[in-house]
Design a protein around this motif. Structure first.
Motif, short mmCIF file in Angstrom:
data_model
loop_
_atom_site.label_atom_id
_atom_site.label_comp_id
_atom_site.label_asym_id
_atom_site.label_seq_id
_atom_site.Cartn_x
_atom_site.Cartn_y
_atom_site.Cartn_z
N TRP A 1 0.84 -1.21 0.00
CA TRP A 1 0.00 0.00 0.00
C TRP A 1 0.87 1.25 0.00
O TRP A 1 0.59 2.22 -0.70
N LEU B 1 2.52 1.63 -3.55
CA LEU B 1 1.55 2.07 -4.57
C LEU B 1 1.14 3.52 -4.34
O LEU B 1 1.02 4.29 -5.29
N PHE C 1 3.51 -2.05 -9.28
CA PHE C 1 3.16 -3.25 -8.56
C PHE C 1 4.34 -4.21 -8.61
O PHE C 1 4.99 -4.33 -9.64
N SER D 1 -0.87 -7.12 -13.26
CA SER D 1 -1.59 -6.08 -12.51
C SER D 1 -1.75 -4.85 -13.39
O SER D 1 -0.92 -4.57 -14.25
N ARG E 1 -2.25 -0.60 -13.78
CA ARG E 1 -1.68 0.56 -13.12
C ARG E 1 -2.62 0.93 -11.98
O ARG E 1 -3.81 0.68 -12.05
N PRO E 2 -2.10 1.53 -10.93
CA PRO E 2 -2.98 1.96 -9.84
C PRO E 2 -4.04 2.95 -10.35
O PRO E 2 -3.76 3.78 -11.20
N TYR F 1 -7.75 5.35 -9.21
CA TYR F 1 -8.33 6.14 -8.11
C TYR F 1 -9.80 6.35 -8.40
O TYR F 1 -10.16 6.90 -9.44
N HIS G 1 -8.05 4.04 -3.65
CA HIS G 1 -7.06 3.59 -4.64
C HIS G 1 -7.26 2.11 -4.91
O HIS G 1 -7.68 1.36 -4.02
N TYR G 2 -6.92 1.67 -6.13
CA TYR G 2 -7.08 0.25 -6.46
C TYR G 2 -6.09 -0.18 -7.53
O TYR G 2 -5.51 0.64 -8.24
N VAL G 3 -5.91 -1.50 -7.61
CA VAL G 3 -5.23 -2.15 -8.73
C VAL G 3 -6.07 -3.36 -9.08
O VAL G 3 -6.72 -3.95 -8.23
#
Length: 179
Positions: free
Chosen positions: A59, A62, A68, A78, A80-81, A83, A163-165
């Protein structure tokens, strides 16, 4: 030895279920593989004590804009991060637009709903009463009667982890991980 343990564990997880982690003794030879194993847990990435340090590190990395981590020997991908600070309840879709006060997010119903008749009444100049609470109001015939219907709006919910991946392990369904 650790690589052999990791490969055996990953193979067992893949055969049984691509998102299953068993026991609490998952071992991996590097941080990237620890992350992959922990993220594959259906109970959440920090369910096991051994997973908490590598997931906390993930976390932080990122959030700092780092990519990742990778894990060799595992079919892992994975995104890209991303939002997404807002989300809507079921039956609504998130819409964003620019208004006089900047960017604004709104939840808009996906289906027409009955609304107050005042939204469908024309004011002589051909314009309808429009507010932020109803979009596209119109008269619709239902059960032989005219009813005023429109797409209702609501305030979006705010995510605690925006935030996510998106990750895919060994070709299994893509899983979104929020942080």
């Amino acid at each position: 030895m650790k690589n052999l343990l990791l490969n055996s564990f990953v193979a067992a997880c893949y055969i049984l279920s691509p998102y299953r982690i068993s026991g609490g003794n998952a071992q991996a030879s590097d941080w990237g593989c620890q992350v992959v194993l922990c993220l594959s847990s259906p109970d959440g990435p920090a369910k096991f004590a051994e997973c908490r340090p590598p997931i906390r590190k993930l976390w932080r990395e990122l959030a700092s804009g780092h990519s990742f981590p990778t894990c060799s020997g595992v079919g892992f991908h994975s995104s890209r991060p991303g939002y997404e600070p807002y989300y809507c309840e079921a039956g609504y879709r998130l819409e964003g637009d620019f208004g006089p006060h900047g960017r604004k997010a709104t939840c808009v119903s996906t289906a027409l709903k009955q609304v107050r008749n005042v939204f469908c009444v024309s004011h002589g100049d051909g314009h309808q009463f429009v507010t932020d609470s109803v979009r596209s109001p119109r008269w619709e015939k239902e059960d032989g009667r005219l009813q005023c219907k429109g797409h209702s709006t609501a305030r979006p919910n705010v995510r605690s982890q925006p935030h996510y991946v998106d990750i895919t392990i060994d070709g299994a369904a893509t899983q979104r991980v929020w942080y």
